[in-house]
Write an enzyme that holds these catalytic residues in place. Structure first.
Site, PDB file in Angstrom:
ATOM      1  N   ASP A   1       2.850   2.942  -6.068  1.00  0.00           N
ATOM      2  CA  ASP A   1       1.855   2.320  -6.386  1.00  0.00           C
ATOM      3  C   ASP A   1       0.947   2.413  -4.920  1.00  0.00           C
ATOM      4  O   ASP A   1       1.645   2.967  -3.829  1.00  0.00           O
ATOM      5  CB  ASP A   1       1.961   0.597  -6.314  1.00  0.00           C
ATOM      6  CG  ASP A   1       0.728  -0.041  -6.753  1.00  0.00           C
ATOM      7  OD1 ASP A   1      -0.368   0.336  -6.850  1.00  0.00           O
ATOM      8  OD2 ASP A   1       0.952  -0.995  -7.425  1.00  0.00           O
ATOM      9  N   TRP A   2      -0.267   2.006  -4.683  1.00  0.00           N
ATOM     10  CA  TRP A   2      -1.156   2.528  -3.576  1.00  0.00           C
ATOM     11  C   TRP A   2      -0.602   1.774  -1.994  1.00  0.00           C
ATOM     12  O   TRP A   2      -0.281   0.488  -2.144  1.00  0.00           O
ATOM     13  CB  TRP A   2      -2.486   2.145  -3.661  1.00  0.00           C
ATOM     14  CG  TRP A   2      -3.150   3.319  -4.413  1.00  0.00           C
ATOM     15  CD1 TRP A   2      -2.767   3.789  -5.642  1.00  0.00           C
ATOM     16  CD2 TRP A   2      -4.562   3.951  -4.063  1.00  0.00           C
ATOM     17  NE1 TRP A   2      -3.507   4.734  -6.100  1.00  0.00           N
ATOM     18  CE2 TRP A   2      -4.624   4.823  -5.224  1.00  0.00           C
ATOM     19  CE3 TRP A   2      -5.334   3.742  -2.903  1.00  0.00           C
ATOM     20  CZ2 TRP A   2      -5.804   5.635  -5.245  1.00  0.00           C
ATOM     21  CZ3 TRP A   2      -6.175   4.576  -3.225  1.00  0.00           C
ATOM     22  CH2 TRP A   2      -6.645   5.634  -4.087  1.00  0.00           C
TER      23      TRP A   2
END
Length: 136
Positions: free
Chosen positions: A45-46
């Site tokens: 995920d970011w």
């Protein structure tokens, strides 16, 4: 996971036993890849995790969104022998396998006329199947 055989999976922000999920080799490689047989692309995920080399060693193929320091940290770790080149080769192979499977790679032509009714039905079904009732 075993029945649907997804092309990709995204690791989470969570700490699992004190280790960020994308840095946890037991989860990403041990359970996901070895035990469950997942062969697709795994991405973070970011902005999750603290160590790009640890993320690669754990079995993630892509770091999202990816920035210069992570790139340099991975290169340094490979140069120092802290991340085997074999891990990088596995990452590249899985990313290329993903690209080759895509409709765009196979010549799909973009259309600005999606089947909205079909998309709505899939969205409604996904939302229904994804709901979880939490009880205190």
């Amino acid at each position: 996971m075993k029945e649907s055989n997804p092309w990709t999976l995204m690791t989470s922000y969570n700490l699992v036993n004190g280790t960020y999920a994308p840095e946890n080799k037991e989860l990403v490689t041990g359970i996901l890849r070895d035990e469950w047989g997942f062969e697709g692309t795994v991405m973070t995920d970011w902005y999750v995790g603290k160590s790009a080399p640890a993320i690669v060693r754990a079995g993630n193929d892509m770091i999202q969104p990816g920035y210069g320091k992570q790139y340099n940290d991975i290169i340094d770790a490979v140069t120092k022998g802290e991340v085997p080149m074999e891990d990088i080769n596995h990452n590249v192979k899985r990313i290329l396998e993903l690209i080759v499977k895509t409709p765009r790679f196979k010549g799909y032509k973009y259309s600005n006329h999606p089947d909205m009714a079909a998309h709505a039905a899939i969205t409604r079904q996904s939302a229904t199947e994804g709901m979880i009732l939490l009880k205190k």
